[in-house]
Design an enzyme around this catalytic site. Structure first.
Site, PDB file in Angstrom:
ATOM      1  N   GLY A 187       4.134 -34.096  11.087  1.00 49.10           N
ATOM      2  CA  GLY A 187       4.638 -34.691   9.860  1.00 49.10           C
ATOM      3  C   GLY A 187       5.680 -36.331  10.975  1.00 49.10           C
ATOM      4  O   GLY A 187       5.267 -35.691  12.145  1.00 49.10           O
ATOM      5  N   ASN A 188       6.977 -35.661  10.516  1.00 51.17           N
ATOM      6  CA  ASN A 188       7.980 -36.944  10.991  1.00 51.17           C
ATOM      7  C   ASN A 188       8.451 -36.238  11.874  1.00 51.17           C
ATOM      8  O   ASN A 188       9.269 -35.151  11.708  1.00 51.17           O
ATOM      9  CB  ASN A 188       8.792 -37.835  10.307  1.00 51.17           C
ATOM     10  N   VAL A 191      11.588 -34.462  10.839  1.00 50.78           N
ATOM     11  CA  VAL A 191      11.548 -32.800  10.440  1.00 50.78           C
ATOM     12  C   VAL A 191      11.279 -31.786  12.146  1.00 50.78           C
ATOM     13  O   VAL A 191      11.312 -30.962  11.581  1.00 50.78           O
ATOM     14  CB  VAL A 191      10.735 -32.875   9.192  1.00 50.78           C
ATOM     15  N   GLY A 192       9.983 -32.623  12.341  1.00 48.98           N
ATOM     16  CA  GLY A 192       9.807 -32.269  14.089  1.00 48.98           C
ATOM     17  C   GLY A 192      10.718 -31.580  14.609  1.00 48.98           C
ATOM     18  O   GLY A 192      10.844 -29.923  14.868  1.00 48.98           O
ATOM     19  N   GLU A 209       2.671 -31.970  16.125  1.00 48.77           N
ATOM     20  CA  GLU A 209       1.829 -33.757  16.059  1.00 48.77           C
ATOM     21  C   GLU A 209       2.652 -34.303  14.833  1.00 48.77           C
ATOM     22  O   GLU A 209       2.779 -34.572  13.687  1.00 48.77           O
ATOM     23  CB  GLU A 209       1.048 -32.721  15.309  1.00 48.77           C
ATOM     24  N   CYS A 243      -1.428 -41.451  10.942  1.00 47.18           N
ATOM     25  CA  CYS A 243       0.246 -41.404  11.877  1.00 47.18           C
ATOM     26  C   CYS A 243      -0.708 -42.045  14.099  1.00 47.18           C
ATOM     27  O   CYS A 243       0.469 -42.718  14.286  1.00 47.18           O
ATOM     28  CB  CYS A 243       0.167 -39.930  12.753  1.00 47.18           C
TER      29      CYS A 243
END
Length: 489
Positions: A187-188, A191-192, A209, A243
């Site tokens: 994800g982004n 949030v990571g 990732e 991505c």
């Protein structure tokens, strides 16, 4: 007890039975995962059409084929991956068994993404199963129709070992409160960071990732027509929601108009003069992301496209010209069908521009010059670098796929997935004899013992070479024995 707690506890209870350790079990689960894909292909393609306006063929090409390849590879190579891995020794341990033994971590949480909801959710699951782990799969709620199909997974896999938890942010937050042995998030970066913070409470390792702004440098001496074909494909596939899509172009001002003209031709060739009505052109996932992308375009000069329809979450393939580093579109990952062009003065300035920003997940360079390509490789840092193409490195299972810094940590694909989700356990097995060799390590620590320790510990023995030497020694001894027997006659 919450549904999320129950799922994790059930998965851990199943893992502790050790039934996932035998390779036959893992292979059976992988084969069942492949059967899920084949038997539910229609359900998957229908869901993808509703979520992202993907055609059945696009779903097969960009979601399912790569996943099937990962499963086939894992099944065929699992015995090799899971086998003990001998290592080189020093003279002190030359008679010992020294090796690395991959073993399962435990329970893995896989948090999927919505842009390629099948591929980026189930490919990590392939690695988790192959490595012998239990897993809790959390599909993205944003691609809601595909998440619904994911709920059918326990009908094919061991329903106790492999749990699927659907829902939104509250369910994800509840999962992150639980203890896992590894967390795999796609994800982004925003949030990571939250995932990493939650994992830190239990000292849980993570694979993140993420993404970022992947630059694309076009050398003025390259074949611009071919470069623009490949860039156009990589940028507008899945409506720019990839991505590793080229986020922006860096080129000299002398070729900017030609780049725009060639991209315009490619858009017309790939998506016709009416992309909105063309089946193979996607849609933005929802209105929130639609509004976010359209806001990024504000203040920039549109060279191609720019039209949109909020009711359909449609944004035309768009190119922005004469963009500056301070433009709104350069402040975050675009993740949509908008391609800014920034003009620079040559390779050196392009490299400086790239290095002044966060390390990207991918970096693209188009040039006929090996010197230019090597300079871009040696003077920049990114998760991956691809010369004269876009995205295709994702298809190679022998290449680790992952980011660096703000674009992620850890990697996967093929054997890298297996190793990422395994504990590589160091093993040394010594016999209870040859105690005389050990005298040099016991007190008192004399100068003579230090001399021997230096010899025994600092001399590395190449395992393959040692085997060759041992074979020669055996043959020499056998030959000597035969000669002696012959002479006695």
């Amino acid at each position: 007890m919450s549904r999320e707690q129950q799922a994790v506890q059930q998965a851990r209870k199943a893992f502790l039975t050790a039934r996932s350790k035998p390779l036959d079990y893992r292979i059976k689960q992988l084969q069942n995962l492949k059967r899920f894909i084949k038997e539910k292909t229609t359900d998957i393609t229908n869901a993808m059409r509703k979520d992202l306006h993907k055609t059945a063929n696009a779903t097969q090409l960009f979601e399912i084929l790569g996943l099937e390849g990962e499963i086939n590879l894992a099944v065929s190579k699992l015995a090799e991956w899971a086998a003990p891995r001998p290592v080189n020794k020093n003279l002190l341990t030359i008679a010992d068994d020294v090796y690395i033994q991959p073993e399962p971590l435990g329970v893995v949480l896989i948090i999927g993404a919505w842009n390629y909801p099948i591929a980026v959710t189930l490919q990590p699951l392939v690695g988790a199963i192959a490595a012998g782990n239990a897993a809790v799969v959390k599909p993205s709620e944003v691609s809601s129709h595909t998440a619904k199909v994911m709920e059918l997974l326990p009908l094919y896999l061991d329903p106790e070992m492999y749990q699927v938890v659907t829902g939104g942010v509250p369910e994800t937050q509840e999962l992150l409160k639980q203890r896992f042995d590894h967390i795999f998030y796609t994800g982004n970066s925003t949030v990571g960071k939250l995932v990493m913070e939650a994992a830190a409470r239990h000292l849980t390792p993570v694979t993140l990732e993420l993404g970022g702004k992947s630059p694309c440098y076009i050398d003025k001496n390259c074949d611009i027509r071919i470069a623009c074909r490949r860039i156009t494909w990589g940028k507008y596939m899945n409506c720019g929601q990839t991505c590793i899509a080229p986020d922006y172009i860096l080129c000299e001002s002398s070729i900017q108009d030609k780049v725009i003209n060639e991209i315009q031709k490619c858009i017309q060739e790939f998506y016709t003069n009416d992309p909105k009505s063309f089946a193979d052109y996607g849609r933005i996932i929802n209105q929130r992301h639609f509004k976010r992308i359209m806001a990024l375009v504000e203040g920039s000069t549109v060279a191609i496209g720019g039209d949109s329809d909020e009711s359909e979450c449609y944004i035309a393939p768009t190119v922005l010209r004469d963009v500056t580093s301070g433009s709104k579109v350069m402040q975050e990952e675009i993740f949509g069908p908008v391609l800014p062009i920034i003009t620079i003065n040559g390779l050196k300035e392009a490299i400086e521009f790239i290095n002044e920003r966060e390390k990207p997940l991918a970096l693209y360079v188009f040039s006929p010059s090996k010197k230019v390509i090597k300079q871009m490789i040696s003077e920049t840092s990114s998760g991956a670098i691809v010369a004269n193409d876009c995205l295709v490195h994702f298809t190679i299972s022998d290449l680790p796929f992952g980011g660096i810094g703000n674009s992620g940590t850890g990697c996967y694909h093929g054997k890298y997935s297996f190793d990422q989700l395994s504990h590589l356990r160091s093993c040394l097995i010594k016999k209870l004899n040859m105690e005389g060799v050990n005298q040099m390590r016991y007190p008192p620590h004399t100068t003579e013992k230090l001399r021997w320790a230096r010899i025994l510990l600092l001399k590395q023995v190449n395992l393959a070479r040692w085997r060759q030497v041992a074979q020669v020694a055996v043959l020499a001894a056998l030959a000597a024995f035969v000669v002696q027997r012959f002479l006695r006659r």
